[in-house]
Scaffold this motif. Structure first.
Motif, PDB file in Angstrom:
ATOM      1  N   UNK A 399       0.600  -1.397  -0.097  1.00  0.00           N
ATOM      2  CA  UNK A 399       0.099   0.355   0.390  1.00  0.00           C
ATOM      3  C   UNK A 399       1.136   1.284  -0.157  1.00  0.00           C
ATOM      4  N   UNK A 400       1.548   1.288   0.561  1.00  0.00           N
ATOM      5  CA  UNK A 400       2.715   2.348   1.370  1.00  0.00           C
ATOM      6  C   UNK A 400       3.274   2.645  -0.528  1.00  0.00           C
ATOM      7  N   UNK A 401       3.860   1.715  -1.091  1.00  0.00           N
ATOM      8  CA  UNK A 401       4.174   1.997  -2.932  1.00  0.00           C
ATOM      9  C   UNK A 401       3.540   2.066  -3.354  1.00  0.00           C
ATOM     10  N   UNK A 402       2.421   1.491  -3.618  1.00  0.00           N
ATOM     11  CA  UNK A 402       1.561   1.580  -4.351  1.00  0.00           C
ATOM     12  C   UNK A 402       0.298   2.595  -4.381  1.00  0.00           C
ATOM     13  N   UNK A 403       0.082   3.572  -3.232  1.00  0.00           N
ATOM     14  CA  UNK A 403      -1.096   4.136  -3.071  1.00  0.00           C
ATOM     15  C   UNK A 403      -0.209   5.994  -4.067  1.00  0.00           C
ATOM     16  N   UNK A 404      -0.615   6.447  -4.617  1.00  0.00           N
ATOM     17  CA  UNK A 404       0.061   8.010  -4.773  1.00  0.00           C
ATOM     18  C   UNK A 404      -0.923   8.965  -4.638  1.00  0.00           C
ATOM     19  N   UNK A 405      -1.959   8.419  -3.922  1.00  0.00           N
ATOM     20  CA  UNK A 405      -2.802   9.068  -3.224  1.00  0.00           C
ATOM     21  C   UNK A 405      -3.085   9.523  -1.797  1.00  0.00           C
ATOM     22  N   UNK A 406      -1.913   9.365  -0.930  1.00  0.00           N
ATOM     23  CA  UNK A 406      -1.772   9.375   0.448  1.00  0.00           C
ATOM     24  C   UNK A 406      -3.094   8.680   1.319  1.00  0.00           C
ATOM     25  N   UNK A 407      -3.168   7.160   0.591  1.00  0.00           N
ATOM     26  CA  UNK A 407      -4.366   6.791   1.520  1.00  0.00           C
ATOM     27  C   UNK A 407      -3.709   6.056   2.244  1.00  0.00           C
ATOM     28  N   UNK A 408      -4.616   4.763   3.074  1.00  0.00           N
ATOM     29  CA  UNK A 408      -4.584   4.318   4.158  1.00  0.00           C
ATOM     30  C   UNK A 408      -6.012   3.225   4.544  1.00  0.00           C
ATOM     31  N   UNK A 409      -5.584   2.844   5.297  1.00  0.00           N
ATOM     32  CA  UNK A 409      -6.748   2.171   6.136  1.00  0.00           C
ATOM     33  C   UNK A 409      -6.223   1.588   7.454  1.00  0.00           C
ATOM     34  N   UNK A 410      -7.293   0.994   8.180  1.00  0.00           N
ATOM     35  CA  UNK A 410      -7.347   0.428   9.689  1.00  0.00           C
ATOM     36  C   UNK A 410      -7.566  -0.937   9.372  1.00  0.00           C
ATOM     37  N   UNK A 411      -7.125  -2.172  10.076  1.00  0.00           N
ATOM     38  CA  UNK A 411      -7.931  -3.518   9.332  1.00  0.00           C
ATOM     39  C   UNK A 411      -7.262  -3.601  10.833  1.00  0.00           C
ATOM     40  N   UNK A 412      -8.203  -4.961  10.979  1.00  0.00           N
ATOM     41  CA  UNK A 412      -8.341  -6.013  12.468  1.00  0.00           C
ATOM     42  C   UNK A 412      -8.075  -7.698  11.254  1.00  0.00           C
ATOM     43  N   UNK A 413      -7.034  -7.630  12.255  1.00  0.00           N
ATOM     44  CA  UNK A 413      -6.965  -9.335  11.523  1.00  0.00           C
ATOM     45  C   UNK A 413      -7.172 -10.499  11.813  1.00  0.00           C
ATOM     46  N   UNK A 414      -7.455 -10.883  12.039  1.00  0.00           N
ATOM     47  CA  UNK A 414      -7.865 -12.518  12.879  1.00  0.00           C
ATOM     48  C   UNK A 414      -7.385 -13.989  12.900  1.00  0.00           C
ATOM     49  N   UNK A 415      -7.224 -14.590  13.509  1.00  0.00           N
ATOM     50  CA  UNK A 415      -7.292 -16.567  13.324  1.00  0.00           C
ATOM     51  C   UNK A 415      -7.510 -17.206  14.369  1.00  0.00           C
ATOM     52  N   UNK A 416      -8.749 -17.256  13.998  1.00  0.00           N
ATOM     53  CA  UNK A 416      -9.034 -18.106  15.176  1.00  0.00           C
ATOM     54  C   UNK A 416      -8.708 -20.589  15.083  1.00  0.00           C
ATOM     55  N   UNK A 417      -8.404 -20.552  16.043  1.00  0.00           N
ATOM     56  CA  UNK A 417      -7.425 -22.094  15.939  1.00  0.00           C
ATOM     57  C   UNK A 417      -8.917 -23.475  16.706  1.00  0.00           C
ATOM     58  N   UNK A 418      -9.713 -23.145  16.430  1.00  0.00           N
ATOM     59  CA  UNK A 418     -10.278 -24.633  16.346  1.00  0.00           C
ATOM     60  C   UNK A 418      -9.632 -26.065  17.745  1.00  0.00           C
ATOM     61  N   UNK A 419      -8.503 -26.478  17.596  1.00  0.00           N
ATOM     62  CA  UNK A 419      -7.421 -27.307  18.266  1.00  0.00           C
ATOM     63  C   UNK A 419      -7.256 -27.374  19.466  1.00  0.00           C
ATOM     64  N   UNK A 420      -7.002 -25.605  19.395  1.00  0.00           N
ATOM     65  CA  UNK A 420      -6.245 -25.303  21.042  1.00  0.00           C
ATOM     66  C   UNK A 420      -7.409 -24.088  20.800  1.00  0.00           C
ATOM     67  N   UNK A 421      -8.467 -23.851  20.592  1.00  0.00           N
ATOM     68  CA  UNK A 421      -9.491 -22.741  20.677  1.00  0.00           C
ATOM     69  C   UNK A 421      -8.999 -22.008  21.295  1.00  0.00           C
ATOM     70  N   UNK A 422      -8.056 -20.509  19.823  1.00  0.00           N
ATOM     71  CA  UNK A 422      -7.060 -19.888  20.424  1.00  0.00           C
ATOM     72  C   UNK A 422      -7.953 -18.771  19.674  1.00  0.00           C
ATOM     73  N   UNK A 423      -7.278 -17.074  20.067  1.00  0.00           N
ATOM     74  CA  UNK A 423      -7.757 -16.014  19.175  1.00  0.00           C
ATOM     75  C   UNK A 423      -6.128 -15.445  19.218  1.00  0.00           C
TER      76      UNK A 423
END
Length: 544
Positions: A399-423
């Motif tokens: 994004x930093x390399x290709x956005x010539x419009x000074x755009x950005x984004x907030x992001x929340x990213x997660x993985x839920x694991x059913x084996x040990x029931x963790x996030x």
């Protein structure tokens, strides 16, 4: 160029003289209204202007205006535009936001303008309407009837203005006629058409500023040489003994002016003739503008509908079940068409479940394009290696390399694991994620918060891992839900917003099914308007 500033310049008849600069702001555009948070603020005491009245956008070198469902509406070239639908505008267009009239101009554009004469000498006569007992001469009436066909057949403003000027010279007995429109409140005008009656030699017309200003009130105004000769010297030297000016109205808005002049005193029927001709011209202009705006709105809506359908196609169809997890998600664009939010649900090897929600800065097409790119990038990266930190860092670098419009984004990213029931999750400047416990305790998932995606190319994103208990729920929402205001005014003259308490109350009143729909309906009811300040996006994950 897209970087050129544009201007809204107030016209005669407005409550005051204003020149508002519209410096392009990528994504969100410029908000116009009476409220303190507006980029373009009109006087607060003029209640006909809504607090948030209209928005001006600059995208792909094209300016457009959006009426935000204002009470009195927004007019472009005298025609009221539909709310919440961007309408392209060009340099020279007239924007009416009652009681203000503005000429829209782009900094690098140069209108063919001239300056009016600031005369104060001669005699000005203003008539709101011509006496009904004064009838037109038969030859004038015949010319009007004949000319009405040509007026109705004009295909654009230029040909219509030329037709009006020609009829005025041929039928009215004037030496010269023109159709002009004002470009500012200091006497600048644009000549749309000019006709010199033969056998008179070509000569520049001199336009009386006093006459134009008087006609801006909707009156038929006449000028005759006299009074203080020194003050009228410029007009007299131009061999002008009489002149008539009448506004061409589209609805109640002044679009332009019919201006005629002669070396001799005007005919007794001249003012009545000019008024009738101007009325025909105003009706024809209104019809041309209506047709053009209807075509522009139809094209814009068709293009936006196609783009909106393509964007919805990219979002996952929920509910989605993966092991013990059941996922629900929904996103709607604040403008009803293109959004800058996205959510995604992806099943990884070993039954792990990846969920993400991103909010791109700005609105419209630029935000929607970055949203689609980000979603695709994350999906490919997680399918390749399944590492949250690498995926976030890679997207940030891209994004930093290709956005010539000074755009950005907030992001929340997660993985839920059913084996040990963790996030395991990463919070890139988003923060609106919650783990809801069975006892209705809400835990904010914002540990190790880092910069939003695209603001710093070397940002490192550190994951956080925590255990999951039975019957908990994971809720991720966009800030459009939190920030939606209503009409109430709170402390500091700020509008009351839906906020965290609104989210919590809405989920507490919802049933097991349709939780997100219930939340979105609560936001709309709170706003008491179809005008949403931002996109609404929510993702809910449940497990037994």
């Amino acid at each position: 160029m897209a970087s050129d500033a544009a201007w809204l310049i107030s016209l005669p008849g407005s409550p005051g003289s204003l020149k508002l600069q519209l410096q392009p702001v990528e994504g969100r555009g410029l908000l116009l209204g009476r409220a303190k948070d507006c980029d373009l603020r009109l006087p607060a005491e003029i209640e006909e202007v809504s607090r948030h009245h209209a928005r001006f956008l600059n995208q792909s070198c094209q300016w457009s205006v959006v009426d935000l469902g204002s009470r009195w509406g927004t007019q472009v070239n005298g025609v009221k535009i539909p709310p919440n639908c961007p309408l392209p505008i060009a340099s020279g267009d007239q924007i009416n936001i009652h009681p203000w009239s503005f000429r829209f101009t782009i900094g690098s554009d140069s209108l063919s303008t001239t300056t009016t004469v600031n005369d104060t000498g001669g005699t000005i006569i203003c008539n709101s309407s011509i006496q009904s007992g004064l009838t037109l001469k038969q030859d004038m009436l015949n010319m009007l009837l004949e000319g009405s066909k040509a007026i109705g057949a004009a295909e654009n403003l230029k040909s219509l203005a030329a037709t009006l000027a020609s009829i005025a010279c041929r039928a009215g007995g004037f030496d010269a006629a023109a159709v002009v429109r004002t470009v500012d409140a200091e006497g600048g005008i644009e000549v749309l058409a000019l006709e010199i009656a033969p056998p008179n030699p070509p000569m520049p017309m001199r336009f009386s500023r006093t006459l134009l200003n008087a006609a801006s009130n909707g009156d038929v105004t006449e000028y005759s040489a006299g009074g203080d000769a020194n003050a009228s010297e410029t007009i007299i030297q131009s061999n002008v003994a009489s002149a008539i000016c009448v506004a061409l109205l589209v609805g109640s808005a002044v679009h332009s002016y019919l201006y005629v002049q002669a070396a001799n005193a005007s005919h007794p029927h001249a003012a009545s003739f000019c008024q009738t001709l101007a009325r025909l011209g105003g009706l024809a202009i209104a019809n041309l503008q209506r047709i053009e705006i209807e075509r522009s709105v139809a094209r814009m809506r068709a293009e936006l509908s196609i783009a909106s359908a393509a964007q919805r196609f990219l979002l996952p169809k929920t509910p989605i079940s993966a092991g013990p997890f059941i996922c629900h998600g929904k996103s709607i664009a604040g403008d009803g068409y293109l959004g800058g939010d996205f959510f995604d649900i992806q099943i990884l090897p070993c039954g792990r479940l990846a969920v993400s929600l991103g909010d791109v800065s700005g609105h419209g097409a630029p935000a929607s394009i970055l949203m689609a790119v980000a979603q695709g990038f994350l999906r490919a990266a997680l399918a390749d290696h399944g590492d949250l930190a690498r995926a976030a860092a890679g997207l940030n670098q891209f994004t930093a390399d290709h956005s010539h419009r000074a755009q950005y984004m907030t992001l929340w990213l997660g993985i839920l694991n059913p084996i040990d029931m963790t996030l395991t999750y990463i919070n890139a400047g988003h923060g609106h994620a919650y783990l809801i416990k069975p006892n209705d305790e809400w835990k904010v998932l914002d540990e190790n918060g880092e910069l939003p995606i695209g603001l710093g190319s070397d940002t490192l994103y550190v994951p956080t891992t925590l255990p999951l208990a039975q019957h908990e729920r994971l809720l991720i929402i966009s800030d459009g839900i939190m920030d939606q205001p209503n009409s109430e005014i709170g402390p500091g003259d700020m509008k009351v917003r839906f906020g965290f308490e609104g989210v919590r109350a809405a989920l507490g009143r919802s049933q097991a099914d349709g939780v997100i729909d219930h939340l979105f309906n609560a936001v709309r009811q709170f706003a008491a308007s179809t005008d949403l300040v931002d996109d609404l996006t929510a993702l809910l994950v449940e497990w037994p």
